[in-house]
Write an enzyme that holds these catalytic residues in place. Structure first.
Site, PDB file in Angstrom:
ATOM      1  N   LYS A 156       0.862  -1.181   0.000  1.00  0.00           N
ATOM      2  CA  LYS A 156       0.000   0.000   0.000  1.00  0.00           C
ATOM      3  C   LYS A 156       0.898   1.231   0.000  1.00  0.00           C
ATOM      4  CE  LYS A 156      -3.871   2.092   2.492  1.00  0.00           C
ATOM      5  NZ  LYS A 156      -4.670   2.059   3.727  1.00  0.00           N
ATOM      6  N   LYS A 183      -2.233  -1.485  -3.764  1.00  0.00           N
ATOM      7  CA  LYS A 183      -3.076  -0.294  -3.785  1.00  0.00           C
ATOM      8  C   LYS A 183      -2.174   0.938  -3.841  1.00  0.00           C
ATOM      9  CE  LYS A 183      -6.683   2.045  -1.096  1.00  0.00           C
ATOM     10  NZ  LYS A 183      -7.393   2.163   0.169  1.00  0.00           N
TER      11      LYS A 183
HETATM   12 ZN   LIG Z   1      -6.325   3.414   7.817  1.00  0.00          ZN
END
Ligand SMILES: [Zn+2]
Length: 303
Positions: free
Chosen positions: A175, A228
């Site tokens: 992420k 992501k």
């Molecule tokens: Zn968070």
């Protein structure tokens, strides 16, 4: 003879649940996406399922936020209640829950704050409690998005100990600290009140680090690993697909707002662009795509 084609089965649709009654509030930077109160969720879940989308991921916007994000692990919290409502209405719809603290903390960070900084280890207990409360409410899968070290392990242990060994974990494994999250933070009302998340999210310049992060999450027991954002990180999706055997998910975030805005200006062909973006994410190696485009895409696929 096409190598890559999309199907409704590829998609996971994000749903934002809020408190109150009769609320269906459009998110300004995400036209077509809404914050919805619990009484609206059943109808929406039916619609999603009838379109052929197999799965949703739930995000909660609680009535009250506090320092320790108590709303996150409240058995009567918005997400926990939404899970029960969906499972009563459309039991076949596969329910994934976002597990994080930032929607529930008054400071908007993904964990508890000690000495002005996010404290990793005390946060792990709260994340485990949150995941457990989701599983008890009937969640089919939990998805920790916080990026604290050791959280997959902590959640796996808690789920196994409390009788949920078969609830899988989809880890937000790679992420990145990304400007693509702007619209999401508006949707989930989770903008940090001070600082940013760069101490626990990844530097967009790092490619090999993603493989180390993913390897750690798999070692700790992640069943699915996620990259992501998606569109600017297709190389990462591809690397992860090549390096590991577990299913790979990709979360397409602010791309949605870019496309919608350009479409409103008449600058692009929205339908073609949506399908092209989603196809590229799948072509890069994603087995499943979390996307706000899911409903639009499925309607296009069915037309
Ligand atoms: Zn968070």
């Amino acid at each position: 003879m096409r190598e890559t084609s999309l199907s409704p089965d590829d998609f996971i649709y994000p749903v934002f649940v809020t408190h109150g009654k009769g609320v269906r509030k459009e998110i300004p930077s995400m036209p077509g996406c809404f914050q919805e109160s619990l009484d609206k969720i059943a109808g929406h879940a039916k619609e999603i399922h009838s379109l052929g989308i197999p799965s949703v991921i739930l995000f909660g916007i609680p009535q009250k936020k506090d320092e320790i994000g108590s709303g996150a692990y409240d058995n009567q919290g918005v997400v926990q209640t939404a899970i029960r409502v969906i499972k009563e209405t459309v039991p076949e719809l596969y329910v994934i829950t976002d597990v994080c603290m930032c929607e529930y903390t008054s400071h908007g960070h993904c964990g508890v704050i000690e000495q002005g900084d996010v404290a990793n280890d005390p946060t792990l207990d709260l994340l485990a409690k949150e995941a457990l409360s989701h599983a008890r409410a009937g969640a089919d899968m939990v998805a920790p998005s916080d990026m604290m070290d050791g959280r997959v392990d902590a959640i796996r242990l808690a789920l196994d100990d409390e009788g949920f060994p078969s609830v899988p974990i989809m880890a937000y494994a790679a992420k990145y600290a990304s400007a693509f999250y702007g619209p999401f933070r508006e949707a989930a009302e989770s903008t940090p009140q001070f600082g940013d998340r760069r101490s626990y999210q990844m530097d967009p310049g790092n490619r090999r680090e993603a493989l180390r992060e993913v390897a750690l999450d798999i070692e700790e027991g992640a069943d699915i690993v996620m990259v992501k954002p998606a569109l600017s990180y297709l190389d990462i999706i591809s690397d992860v697909r090549d390096a590991f055997d577990v299913p790979v998910a990709a979360y397409s975030v602010g791309e949605y707002s870019l496309v919608k805005a350009a479409a409103q200006l008449g600058w692009i062909d929205e339908q073609r662009l949506v399908m092209e973006i989603l196809t590229s994410i799948k072509r890069a190696g994603a087995d499943m795509i979390l996307t706000y485009f899911a409903k639009d895409a499925v309607k296009l696929l069915n037309s």
